[in-house]
Scaffold this active site. Structure first.
Site, short mmCIF file in Angstrom:
data_model
loop_
_atom_site.label_atom_id
_atom_site.label_comp_id
_atom_site.label_asym_id
_atom_site.label_seq_id
_atom_site.Cartn_x
_atom_site.Cartn_y
_atom_site.Cartn_z
N LYS A 1 -37.28 -15.44 -7.98
CA LYS A 1 -37.03 -14.87 -6.65
C LYS A 1 -36.98 -15.98 -5.61
O LYS A 1 -37.80 -16.91 -5.61
CB LYS A 1 -38.14 -13.86 -6.29
CG LYS A 1 -38.27 -12.70 -7.27
CD LYS A 1 -37.02 -11.84 -7.31
CE LYS A 1 -36.85 -11.01 -6.07
NZ LYS A 1 -37.79 -9.89 -5.95
N TYR B 1 -23.55 -6.58 -16.50
CA TYR B 1 -24.35 -7.75 -16.86
C TYR B 1 -24.92 -7.72 -18.28
O TYR B 1 -25.52 -8.70 -18.72
CB TYR B 1 -25.49 -7.98 -15.86
CG TYR B 1 -26.44 -6.82 -15.66
CD1 TYR B 1 -27.24 -6.34 -16.68
CD2 TYR B 1 -26.56 -6.22 -14.41
CE1 TYR B 1 -28.12 -5.29 -16.48
CE2 TYR B 1 -27.43 -5.16 -14.19
CZ TYR B 1 -28.21 -4.71 -15.24
OH TYR B 1 -29.09 -3.67 -15.04
N ASP C 1 0.59 4.23 -2.67
CA ASP C 1 0.28 5.60 -2.25
C ASP C 1 1.33 6.58 -2.77
O ASP C 1 1.01 7.70 -3.19
CB ASP C 1 0.23 5.69 -0.72
CG ASP C 1 -1.04 5.05 -0.15
OD1 ASP C 1 -2.02 4.93 -0.91
OD2 ASP C 1 -1.03 4.69 1.04
N ASP D 1 0.82 -1.21 0.00
CA ASP D 1 0.00 0.00 0.00
C ASP D 1 0.85 1.27 0.00
O ASP D 1 0.51 2.27 -0.64
CB ASP D 1 -0.93 0.01 1.22
CG ASP D 1 -2.03 -1.04 1.11
OD1 ASP D 1 -2.18 -1.62 0.01
OD2 ASP D 1 -2.72 -1.27 2.11
N ALA D 2 1.98 1.23 0.73
CA ALA D 2 2.83 2.42 0.82
C ALA D 2 3.40 2.78 -0.55
O ALA D 2 3.45 3.97 -0.93
CB ALA D 2 3.95 2.19 1.83
N CYS E 1 -63.48 13.41 -0.48
CA CYS E 1 -62.62 12.94 0.61
C CYS E 1 -61.21 13.50 0.44
O CYS E 1 -60.57 13.31 -0.60
CB CYS E 1 -62.58 11.41 0.62
SG CYS E 1 -61.46 10.70 1.84
N GLU F 1 -24.69 -3.65 -12.15
CA GLU F 1 -25.26 -3.46 -10.82
C GLU F 1 -24.18 -2.97 -9.86
O GLU F 1 -23.12 -3.59 -9.72
CB GLU F 1 -25.83 -4.79 -10.31
CG GLU F 1 -26.84 -4.65 -9.20
CD GLU F 1 -28.25 -4.36 -9.72
OE1 GLU F 1 -29.14 -4.15 -8.89
OE2 GLU F 1 -28.45 -4.37 -10.95
N CYS G 1 -65.07 6.22 6.89
CA CYS G 1 -63.75 6.60 6.37
C CYS G 1 -62.97 7.34 7.46
O CYS G 1 -63.48 8.32 8.03
CB CYS G 1 -63.90 7.47 5.13
SG CYS G 1 -62.34 8.16 4.54
N GLU H 1 -28.03 -15.83 -14.33
CA GLU H 1 -27.12 -14.91 -13.65
C GLU H 1 -27.63 -14.64 -12.24
O GLU H 1 -28.84 -14.62 -12.01
CB GLU H 1 -27.03 -13.58 -14.41
CG GLU H 1 -26.49 -13.72 -15.81
CD GLU H 1 -26.61 -12.42 -16.61
OE1 GLU H 1 -25.80 -12.22 -17.51
OE2 GLU H 1 -27.52 -11.61 -16.30
N LYS I 1 -28.92 -12.60 -9.27
CA LYS I 1 -29.65 -11.33 -9.19
C LYS I 1 -29.12 -10.57 -7.97
O LYS I 1 -29.59 -10.74 -6.85
CB LYS I 1 -31.15 -11.56 -9.07
CG LYS I 1 -31.97 -10.28 -9.18
CD LYS I 1 -33.46 -10.58 -9.16
CE LYS I 1 -34.25 -9.31 -9.35
NZ LYS I 1 -34.00 -8.32 -8.29
N CYS J 1 -64.25 4.13 0.45
CA CYS J 1 -64.94 5.38 0.73
C CYS J 1 -65.37 5.93 -0.62
O CYS J 1 -64.54 6.08 -1.52
CB CYS J 1 -64.00 6.36 1.43
SG CYS J 1 -64.64 8.06 1.47
N CYS K 1 -62.72 11.28 6.11
CA CYS K 1 -63.88 12.18 5.96
C CYS K 1 -65.11 11.73 6.74
O CYS K 1 -66.14 12.41 6.73
CB CYS K 1 -64.23 12.32 4.48
SG CYS K 1 -64.87 10.79 3.74
N ASP L 1 -28.51 -7.72 -5.33
CA ASP L 1 -29.39 -6.74 -4.71
C ASP L 1 -28.66 -5.41 -4.61
O ASP L 1 -28.08 -5.06 -3.59
CB ASP L 1 -29.82 -7.23 -3.32
CG ASP L 1 -30.99 -6.43 -2.76
OD1 ASP L 1 -31.62 -5.70 -3.54
OD2 ASP L 1 -31.25 -6.55 -1.56
#
Length: 700
Positions: free
Chosen positions: A334, A245, A58, A54-55, A452, A193, A429, A134, A136, A447, A432, A138
């Site tokens: 799903k 995708y 950087d 990392d050094a 209303c 995604e 209701c 594929e 899915k 209603c 109203c 989230d």
């Protein structure tokens, strides 16, 4: 997070309209640093085989930042320094997608999947179509446009047609290449995604809590919040990730013929695609893939809520097209909803824009599928009675389709006190106080008071929604404030608000800027299309798709209001209930006044859909199609007939003008010959439809 970039050692490109004061040595050093940083990113994020620590990374980045600051003309959009973010933006610009970003229909079991696949084959009139499966993920759908291989713009999905420009934020995501590799189309859109890895979620929330900010409820929520930061330097601090995708818009190139080829091309260009993707020849193979995805779900560093199944052939995808906002060529399987136990605190009633009284439950907050749930739908009066739900009960809650929380039933551990009584659904209701009704053929209690206030507030919110008139700034709170404070009493009053700017500014939490933006959004809505206006009016049964059919048939708001039930029933897809509802709506005096007021205020769009040429020989003709066509599906043939003003029926009668025949035509051909109907083979039909050539001697 991952990055895949072009790490070929090539001279630094300086824009032709700039003059560099940098020496050749500086130019070479900048080019070398970019190659080294890009290579380090690829090895770290893609290959999982870092060569430098990392050094060292950087140090190279700080040197490159310093050189670009000293010589700004050397800075390019594809430089790795562009991932650090930029100054806060004033807002997100709207982006119109060149190709709509469609939503997906859902199935929840093998039977539903088989039905989808069979419908697909029936539409294409074939026996088999290979598929691709594929995960899915989230997250948030994003479309990224590259011009000459360099990232030019990134936009959210939005409503599928219009999204938000989040280019500055997407540049900060290290798995998004700033420049593509190889021979790339001059303009290319890649879709994918964006998500937050599960492993980064807890640490992000800890940082927010330490800063006195509210914690995100789940990784998807945090990804959305991160991507919609107006200050992209803040987004750069969030460990967002992305998988591509699919291809979107592609210019000046020969496109792949299959989805799998498209994914391979994306990978070759430097885009990151999910390696889990499976091919499947049968529904059985799809179910095996789904079982595998379900089994590894808890081991993944990102959330998935199912599997997306696509027809592999891009040629077949184009033939299939879409229905409403869903592509026919893809569906989401799903996973079963996750469940949890909690306490039902109180039952409340929501009054909708059509007067429907919808009960909902306030719950003791509980985590379900990674989301904190504090309320759930109770559907209707009969559902509460059937499940005998009472305030204070211990209940089982699940997220339906992993989205909408609902109460499945009472927990087996539930113990009621002696004070527990069955819930009494209100006879009046809540808004109203008008008496409610429930007809025998409807589960919904309504209603029926047209005055209303609650109904009008919901209608106002619906009218302003993205799928309708798209009035940004007119959300739930303002939709309540405007009627309650006496600013509007009907939809038309929205367009009179420009004369009350000073009064609007006095509304709590509004102010000059918000009022100016709201009034501008209201004025902009004047240019919305006729289908959007019809949908926005909130007429029961008129959805976005049926609004388009009606608009195309009648062409103007005035003509729609004069439509008869018989004329509406003649439209494919419009049934007797919708036809009667629309006629009854237009017959009510208050609705007639509303429409008159809208027209006088300039809200009178005309349908701009091209009308079939009156002189096309198919215009007004009645067609019947029989047998299997080779050049197109039967559905495509029907669409082409309708586009040219013709009509299609299923039965041959003396009123039939043409019978279009394919392979294995059946008894319809015999009947057509018997009663003297003109018969067209597929070539003759193509000549008629595409060139307007009527066969000199149609077969009879």
């Amino acid at each position: 997070m991952y990055e895949h970039v072009n790490d070929q050692e090539s001279p630094l490109h300086i824009p032709s309209n700039s003059v560099s004061s940098a020496s050749d040595e500086v130019i070479k050093r900048v080019a070398q640093l970019r190659v080294e940083i890009n290579r380090a990113n690829t090895l770290y994020y893609i290959e999982n085989a870092p060569e430098i620590d990392d050094a060292e990374w950087d140090a190279r980045m700080q040197e490159l930042l310093a050189l670009e600051a000293t010589y700004p003309e050397l800075q390019t959009p594809d430089s790795p320094t562009q991932r650090i973010g930029s100054a806060p933006a004033s807002g997100f610009k709207e982006v119109i997608h060149r190709l709509p970003m469609l939503s997906l229909g859902n199935v929840f079991d093998e039977a539903g999947l088989r039905d989808w696949y069979q419908r697909t084959l029936d539409f294409l009139e074939i026996d088999h179509a290979p598929m691709v499966c594929e995960l899915k993920i989230d997250g948030l759908a994003i479309a990224i446009t590259y011009k000459n291989g360099v990232l030019d713009r990134a936009a959210t999905r939005g409503d599928g047609v219009r999204g938000e420009d989040v280019t500055a934020n997407v540049r900060t995501i290290r798995s998004v290449p700033l420049k593509l590799n190889g021979d790339v189309p001059s303009e290319l859109e890649l879709r994918g995604e964006v998500f937050l890895p599960n492993s980064k979620f807890a640490s992000l929330n800890l940082e927010r809590e330490q800063a006195g900010l509210p914690a995100y409820v789940n990784p998807r929520n945090s990804a959305s919040g991160s991507l919609r930061q107006l200050d992209s330097t803040e987004t750069a601090k969030r460990p967002l990730d992305m998988y591509f995708y699919s291809l979107g818009y592609v210019e000046n190139t020969i496109e792949p013929t299959s989805h799998r080829e498209a994914l391979s091309a994306i990978k070759e260009w430097g885009g990151r695609v999910n390696e889990w993707t499976r091919k499947a020849e049968t529904v059985k193979e799809v179910m095996i893939a789904i079982a595998n995805a379900s089994a590894i779900r808890d081991t993944l560093d990102y959330g998935i809520d199912g599997v997306v199944i696509k027809i592999n052939s891009l040629i077949l995808q184009k033939r299939l097209g879409f229905v409403g906002r869903d592509p026919r060529w893809a569906v989401a399987f799903k996973f079963p909803a996750e469940q949890a136990e909690t306490t039902l605190r109180t039952i409340h009633i929501n009054v909708g824009r059509t007067g429907a009284l919808t009960p909902w439950a306030k719950l003791e907050p509980v985590m379900v599928g990674g989301v904190t749930v504090g309320r759930a739908t109770l559907h209707n009066k009969d559902e509460i009675t059937r499940k005998d739900l009472r305030e204070g009960d211990r209940v089982i809650v699940q997220r339906a389709g992993d989205v909408i929380p609902q109460i499945v039933g009472i927990s087996s551990k539930n113990k009621r006190s002696s004070a527990s009584v069955p819930y009494q659904f209100p006879h009046a209701c809540p808004s109203c106080q008008a008496i409610t009704i429930q007809t025998e053929d409807e589960a919904v209690t309504r209603c029926v008071n047209g005055a209303c206030m609650a109904q009008f507030e919901r209608l106002l919110e619906h009218y302003a929604s993205r799928g309708a008139m798209d009035i940004e700034g007119l959300g739930e709170r303002i939709s309540q404030d405007l009627p309650r404070l006496g600013f509007v009493s009907n939809i038309a009053d929205l367009y009179r608000l420009r004369d009350r700017r000073n009064d609007l500014i006095k509304i709590d939490k509004m102010g000059e800027i918000r009022v100016a933006n709201l009034l501008q959004a209201i004025e902009s809505s004047r240019s919305q299309s006729l289908p959007r206006l019809l949908f926005a009016l909130g007429i029961s049964g008129i959805g976005s798709e049926s609004a388009e059919w009606i608009a195309h048939r009648f062409g103007s708001l005035t003509a729609v209001t004069k439509a008869t039930r018989e004329e509406l029933l003649a439209i494919d897809g419009i049934g007797p209930i919708v036809a009667s509802t629309l006629v009854e709506y237009c017959a009510l005096e208050q609705n007639q006044k509303l429409i008159t007021d809208l027209i006088e205020l300039g809200i009178n769009p005309l349908d701009q859909t091209p009308k079939p040429a009156d002189d096309h020989p198919a215009n007004g003709m009645l067609f019947v199609i029989t047998g299997r066509l080779e050049m197109m599906s039967r559905a495509e043939a029907q669409d082409q007939i309708k586009e040219r003003g013709g009509k299609v029926t299923s039965s041959v009668t003396k009123k039939t003008d043409y019978l279009v025949t394919g392979a294995e035509p059946g008894s319809k051909l015999d009947k057509a010959k018997r009663i003297g109907i003109h018969i067209l083979d597929e070539d003759q039909f193509s000549e008629l439809i595409n060139k307007g050539i009527v066969p000199a001697n149609p077969k009879t």
